[in-house]
Each structure stands twice: as structure tokens, then as C-alpha cells.
Design a protein around this motif. Structure first.
Motif, PDB file in Angstrom:
ATOM      1  N   GLU A   1      74.847  -6.604 -36.535  1.00  0.00           N
ATOM      2  CA  GLU A   1      74.210  -5.804 -37.421  1.00  0.00           C
ATOM      3  C   GLU A   1      72.989  -6.938 -38.818  1.00  0.00           C
ATOM      4  N   ASP A   2      73.159  -8.086 -38.604  1.00  0.00           N
ATOM      5  CA  ASP A   2      71.695  -9.136 -38.731  1.00  0.00           C
ATOM      6  C   ASP A   2      71.178  -8.909 -38.731  1.00  0.00           C
TER       7      ASP A   2
ATOM      8  N   SER B   1      69.480  -5.390 -39.396  1.00  0.00           N
ATOM      9  CA  SER B   1      68.787  -4.925 -40.178  1.00  0.00           C
ATOM     10  C   SER B   1      67.328  -5.947 -40.327  1.00  0.00           C
TER      11      SER B   1
ATOM     12  N   GLY C   1      71.485   0.301 -36.054  1.00  0.00           N
ATOM     13  CA  GLY C   1      70.720  -0.266 -36.686  1.00  0.00           C
ATOM     14  C   GLY C   1      70.482   0.412 -38.477  1.00  0.00           C
TER      15      GLY C   1
ATOM     16  N   ILE D   1      73.647   1.037 -40.831  1.00  0.00           N
ATOM     17  CA  ILE D   1      74.491  -0.790 -41.486  1.00  0.00           C
ATOM     18  C   ILE D   1      74.577  -0.616 -42.752  1.00  0.00           C
TER      19      ILE D   1
END
Length: 240
Positions: A16-17, A20, A78, A81
Motif C-alpha cells: 500500500e505504501d 499510494s 491502488g 487504499i
């Protein structure tokens, strides 16, 4: 007729990091660049004066092709999130990845076929951004970046154009990782993932694959962290 460009296979994390940051590259930066470029083409005088060789439309389209190159589970991550998705809405092709002991769940990896020209097109825009931040491009690109940063800043706060470009850099970085031997090992381990019909529910890595995983994810972690302090453990294990 020209031959289709080679699309080397890479391995990408369902992280997710990183995703994002990658999603944030489009809006507002690449989307606004494309809008400004189209306005110039239509003869609009109320536009930012940007470097003449900066292909805003091409960069936005290249980003779109990179997004489409993401396997379905990564596209789903993506675009969702921070949201809680019911099991029935989760994409086909998702699986769970485990360390050799079967106890530790890792962040899943997926193979993707990517046109390196798209990565290069987006990377070229990044170089224009960096020059603008240095104040040496003699166009309004620096002012353009500051205006976008201000528009997207929290109420009452001045936008940070340098942080915005740094985030753009980190979002692009995973696509630019040098190809090390660990990638080939991992591609073999997760070759069938992301497919609606073939993906198993879980994959348990062998010790050799685990070594490759740790090596690869260290490089991912460093790329995503950029100049920010970062805990590698965040990227070793699954986000959910």
C-alpha cells in the motif's frame, strides 16, 4: 510493420505504501500537465509556460499504461487504499505468500510485463521537475509545481512542492529497480499468480526463495522510503 517492443517481466509488491505513491503521481501532477499541454495545443493563452520538450500528454498516457500493466490485485489495492473491502469484492488472482515455516505471511508479489519506454517517459518528466525546483529551467514549471502543491495542501498550510516531487520520485522508484538475480528466483516462485484460473490460495517459499524475497524487499523498502526514515519490517510482512 515494426515489431512489438519487448516487455520484460518484472515482479511488483502488493504494498500500500508504494501503490499510494504511484497512484499519487497521476493526480494532480501528470493530469494537470496533460491538461496544460492540451490547452497549449488548442491555442489557449491562459496556460503555464512549461518547457517545450516536456510531453505532458505523453507522460500521462505512459502512466496510464503502467497502471494497466499492474496485475488485477495491485490495481485493486491502488484504487482502494484505506478502504475496507468485503471479501466478495476482492479481485480474482489474489493469494497469500508465506515464509518457509508457513507461519509468517509476507507481502504478496506479482509478475507484470512492462514496456520500459513508458517508465522512461515518466522518468523524463521527473527530471524536468527537479530542474524546476533548482530554479534553472527559465520557465514557469517551478511556479506550476508550487501552485499545485498549494492547491492540494491542508487548509491554512503552504504547499510543499519539494515533498510532492519527492513522493513522485518514490512512486516511480519501484519501476526502476535494477534487475538482480533475486527477481528471476521470485518470478519463478509466483509465476502463476494474478490469473483468475491458476492462482493458488497460498504459496510457501522455499529457503532459497525466501532469501531472494528478503533481498528484493530490502531494495523495495529503500526505494519507497526515499529520503524519509523507514522501517523495513513494514514491507516484509503482509499489510492485512
Amino acid at each position: 510493420m515494426t515489431d512489438a517492443p519487448e516487455r520484460p517481466r518484472v515482479v511488483l509488491p502488493d504494498d500500500e505504501d508504494w501503490l499510494s505513491l504511484f497512484m499519487g503521481m497521476e493526480e494532480p501532477l501528470l493530469m494537470q500537465l496533460a491538461l496544460n499541454a492540451r490547452a497549449v495545443q488548442q491555442g489557449d493563452d491562459e496556460v503555464w509556460e512549461l518547457p517545450p520538450n516536456l510531453d505532458g500528454v505523453g507522460a500521462h498516457e505512459a502512466w496510464g499504461r503502467l497502471f494497466q500493466a499492474l496485475p488485477e490485485p495491485l490495481r485493486h489495492t491502488g484504487t482502494n487504499i484505506g478502504r475496507s473491502e468485503p471479501d466478495r469484492n476482492r479481485p480474482a488472482g489474489r493469494y497469500a505468500l508465506y515464509a518457509p515455516d508457513g507461519r509468517w505471511e509476507h507481502t504478496p508479489l506479482y509478475p507484470a510485463d512492462v514496456d520500459p519506454r513508458d517508465v522512461a517517459t515518466v522518468a523524463a518528466v521527473l527530471e524536468y521537475f527537479r530542474t524546476a525546483l533548482d530554479g534553472t529551467d527559465r520557465t514557469q514549471l517551478g511556479d506550476f509545481l508550487q501552485q499545485i502543491a498549494d492547491d492540494w495542501a491542508d487548509p491554512g498550510r503552504e504547499g510543499n512542492d519539494r515533498q510532492m516531487v519527492e513522493d513522485f520520485t518514490r512512486g516511480l522508484s519501484v519501476w526502476q529497480l535494477p534487475r538482480e538475480p533475486d527477481v528471476d528466483v521470485l518470478l519463478e516462485a509466483v509465476a502463476v499468480t494474478g490469473s483468475r484460473d491458476e492462482t493458488p490460495e497460498r504459496i510457501v517459499l522455499t529457503p532459497a526463495q525466501e532469501d531472494a524475497y528478503q533481498s528484493f524487499m530490502r531494495r523495495v523498502s529503500a526505494a519507497v522510503a526515499g529520503n524519509s526514515p523507514h522501517d523495513y519490517a513494514l514491507h516484509r510482512f503482509a499489510n492485512s
